[in-house]
Write an enzyme that holds these catalytic residues in place. Structure first.
Site, PDB file in Angstrom:
ATOM      1  N   GLU A 130       0.847  -1.195   0.000  1.00 49.21           N
ATOM      2  CA  GLU A 130       0.000   0.000   0.000  1.00 49.21           C
ATOM      3  C   GLU A 130       0.885   1.248   0.000  1.00 49.21           C
ATOM      4  OE1 GLU A 130      -3.275  -0.294   3.067  1.00 49.21           O
ATOM      5  OE2 GLU A 130      -2.138  -2.100   3.584  1.00 49.21           O
ATOM      6  N   LYS A 132       2.425   4.592   1.097  1.00 49.66           N
ATOM      7  CA  LYS A 132       2.539   5.164   2.437  1.00 49.66           C
ATOM      8  C   LYS A 132       2.171   6.654   2.373  1.00 49.66           C
ATOM      9  CE  LYS A 132       5.740   5.484   6.358  1.00 49.66           C
ATOM     10  NZ  LYS A 132       5.645   6.957   6.532  1.00 49.66           N
ATOM     11  N   ASP A 134       1.610  10.385   3.328  1.00 53.69           N
ATOM     12  CA  ASP A 134       2.314  11.295   4.230  1.00 53.69           C
ATOM     13  C   ASP A 134       1.287  12.208   4.894  1.00 53.69           C
ATOM     14  OD1 ASP A 134       4.377  12.442   5.563  1.00 53.69           O
ATOM     15  OD2 ASP A 134       5.101  13.660   3.897  1.00 53.69           O
ATOM     16  N   TYR A 242      -6.708   1.822   6.601  1.00 59.18           N
ATOM     17  CA  TYR A 242      -5.783   0.751   6.214  1.00 59.18           C
ATOM     18  C   TYR A 242      -5.524  -0.295   7.302  1.00 59.18           C
ATOM     19  CZ  TYR A 242      -2.463   4.031   8.449  1.00 59.18           C
ATOM     20  OH  TYR A 242      -1.842   4.894   9.312  1.00 59.18           O
ATOM     21  N   LYS A 330      10.935   3.137   2.215  1.00 61.27           N
ATOM     22  CA  LYS A 330      10.951   4.581   1.991  1.00 61.27           C
ATOM     23  C   LYS A 330      11.577   4.932   0.632  1.00 61.27           C
ATOM     24  CE  LYS A 330       9.905   7.059   4.988  1.00 61.27           C
ATOM     25  NZ  LYS A 330      10.500   7.455   6.271  1.00 61.27           N
ATOM     26  N   CYS A 424      14.302  39.195  16.767  1.00 63.10           N
ATOM     27  CA  CYS A 424      13.206  38.633  15.973  1.00 63.10           C
ATOM     28  C   CYS A 424      12.873  39.578  14.818  1.00 63.10           C
ATOM     29  CB  CYS A 424      11.983  38.416  16.849  1.00 63.10           C
ATOM     30  SG  CYS A 424      10.510  37.891  15.929  1.00 63.10           S
ATOM     31  N   CYS A 427       8.946  40.975  15.450  1.00 59.81           N
ATOM     32  CA  CYS A 427       8.569  41.936  16.506  1.00 59.81           C
ATOM     33  C   CYS A 427       9.746  42.710  17.088  1.00 59.81           C
ATOM     34  CB  CYS A 427       7.821  41.207  17.627  1.00 59.81           C
ATOM     35  SG  CYS A 427       8.870  40.084  18.599  1.00 59.81           S
ATOM     36  N   CYS A 442      12.543  33.617  19.598  1.00 63.96           N
ATOM     37  CA  CYS A 442      12.067  34.956  19.926  1.00 63.96           C
ATOM     38  C   CYS A 442      11.520  34.949  21.360  1.00 63.96           C
ATOM     39  CB  CYS A 442      10.971  35.376  18.954  1.00 63.96           C
ATOM     40  SG  CYS A 442      10.050  36.834  19.434  1.00 63.96           S
ATOM     41  N   CYS A 448       4.495  38.953  19.775  1.00 67.44           N
ATOM     42  CA  CYS A 448       5.037  38.617  18.445  1.00 67.44           C
ATOM     43  C   CYS A 448       3.897  38.048  17.609  1.00 67.44           C
ATOM     44  CB  CYS A 448       6.169  37.594  18.583  1.00 67.44           C
ATOM     45  SG  CYS A 448       6.864  37.077  16.996  1.00 67.44           S
TER      46      CYS A 448
END
Length: 452
Positions: A130, A132, A134, A242, A330, A424, A427, A442, A448
């Site tokens: 089957e 895979k 994601d 599945y 994979k 940052c 901000c 940050c 922020c």
């Protein structure tokens, strides 16, 4: 030896004290990546890098079995359920899968199964292959044919209650179809977002000035793990079933028959799933799917193989966090060369500052890539990535593309090293790095906008 030296040393050359040090480092690093992936829906490394860390951990444990840690990644599935959701204890553990990366690994899997079951070479060993998906692993519980509870995988034992959100998905039937409906049926599967819908959603978010998602998996996970089901309802989420969890009665003698029962109950099942007579047929299926993966309407990062007969699955059982009767093959990372035009800083909802590379658009495995992650300031320094460089980009496991290496021979004159900011960019608050951590964050909190 320093930690860095041990980190780069081949497993076969590690001394016991170095192995112990490496296992401690890997346990901490993999746990941090698990938290980013499962809890924050914001992966900090590519699938290929993550798989490499787990492979190294497994190899060290195999060589030094007396050093396996209590917090070893080999004993853990996913991450703890987030505090913002009610907890659901799975009636049956939601296991992870061992990985195969080469055809030889799959043949080894087949050979191990045959040895365990004491099958001779002439006896047929059927496997179901089957794609895979994601996405985000989910468990759906039905009682007397009615959907009563849905949960994320969490750490494999305890997940998050996302029942109300799952009710918004058209692919999750509120009532099971058919007459022979079991009193209790738990269906496991994957919530995902189709590629076309993902692209449209990101375009709309960008036009509205909202941050875009890195990939469909993040978008699906973020969409499902909303506190307000109305937000989930606006996300184009789909589901493939599945597997089963707890059931009040046996539903089939084989996995292939079970998939047919799922369709009969009203669940979508991946139409590409195939019953294979032997290991050579599953490998042929793998390469067939690999060749057409970029044309599929959803993201996949490999193919899962399962022993078809349930009585054999029961005999095989499981080891550590994974079943002996299944494995995930994979896909290899897809690569291309292109020019690094700029580096800018993205601020995530946890305040993490992530450097992003703006690239000359390039086709990588059928997808046009114009951005790639550089992960953190250490990674930029290690790769010495500079604006103007020719770089090698890869898509690994369909996570946001990453820069693998810089082609130093092609570096333009005058290219300057990147200076990572200590404030940052959203901000202006100080961005600090805690000792021992790779990320700089940050300190602005809810002032922020990126975190709020």
């Amino acid at each position: 030896m320093s930690a860095t030296a041990a980190k780069e040393k081949p497993v076969a050359q590690l001394k016991p004290d170095e192995a112990k040090e490496e296992l401690a480092r890997l346990a901490k690093e993999i746990a941090a990546h698990d938290q980013a992936y499962y809890e924050q829906d914001d992966p900090s490394v590519s699938d290929a890098e993550y798989d490499g860390l787990r492979k190294r951990n497994a190899a060290i444990e195999a060589r030094f079995p007396d050093m396996v840690r209590k917090d070893s990644p080999s004993k853990r599935v996913g991450a703890k359920a987030a505090e913002k959701f009610a907890k659901v204890t799975h009636a049956r553990s939601m296991l992870s899968l061992d990985n195969a990366f080469e055809d030889a690994d799959v043949r080894d899997f087949d050979a191990r199964v045959r040895r365990f079951l004491k099958l001779d070479a002439a006896e047929k060993l059927e496997l179901v292959a089957e794609p895979k998906i994601d996405g985000l692993s989910i468990s759906l519980r039905y009682e007397d044919g009615k959907f009563v509870q849905g949960a994320t995988r969490g750490d494999g034992e305890v997940g998050e209650d996302v029942t109300a959100n799952l009710r918004t998905l058209d692919d999750v039937p509120p009532l099971l179809k058919g007459r022979k409906v079991p009193a209790v049926l738990e269906v496991r599967g994957e919530v995902y977002m189709p590629r076309a819908d993902f692209a449209k959603m990101n375009e709309a978010r960008a036009a509205a000035g909202e941050p875009v998602f890195a990939n469909p998996r993040n978008a699906a996970a973020g969409g499902l793990r909303q506190l307000d089901p109305a937000i989930t309802a606006t996300r184009p989420l789909r589901f493939f079933g599945y597997a089963s969890g707890e059931t009040s009665e046996a539903l089939a003698d084989t996995h292939w028959e079970f998939l047919a029962r799922l369709r009969g109950f009203g669940f979508p099942v991946n139409p590409l799933a195939r019953l294979c007579a032997n290991v050579e047929e599953v490998l042929a299926f793998y390469h067939e799917v690999e060749a057409r993966r970029d044309a599929l309407p959803y993201e996949i990062d490999g193919v899962v193989y399962k022993v078809n007969r349930y009585d054999w699955q029961q005999r095989l059982g499981m080891v550590s966090r994974a079943p002996r009767w299944a494995t995930a093959h994979k896909f290899a990372a897809q690569q291309a060369r292109t020019r690094l035009n700029d580096i800018w800083i993205s601020v995530g909802r946890t305040g993490t500052l992530t450097p992003v590379a703006e690239l000359e658009p390039v086709n990588v495995g059928g997808v046009t890539v114009s951005r790639a992650t550089l992960h953190n300031e250490d990674e930029i320094a290690r790769k010495d990535a500079r604006v103007g460089d020719l770089v090698v980009v890869q898509r690994a496991g369909d996570v946001i593309p990453q820069i693998v290496e810089v082609v130093l021979a092609e570096r333009p004159k005058g290219a300057k090293a990147f200076v990572f900011p200590d404030k940052c960019p959203v901000c202006g608050s100080h961005a600090v790095r805690v000792e021992g951590e790779a990320a700089r964050r940050c300190t602005g909190g809810l002032i922020c906008k990126a975190q709020a």
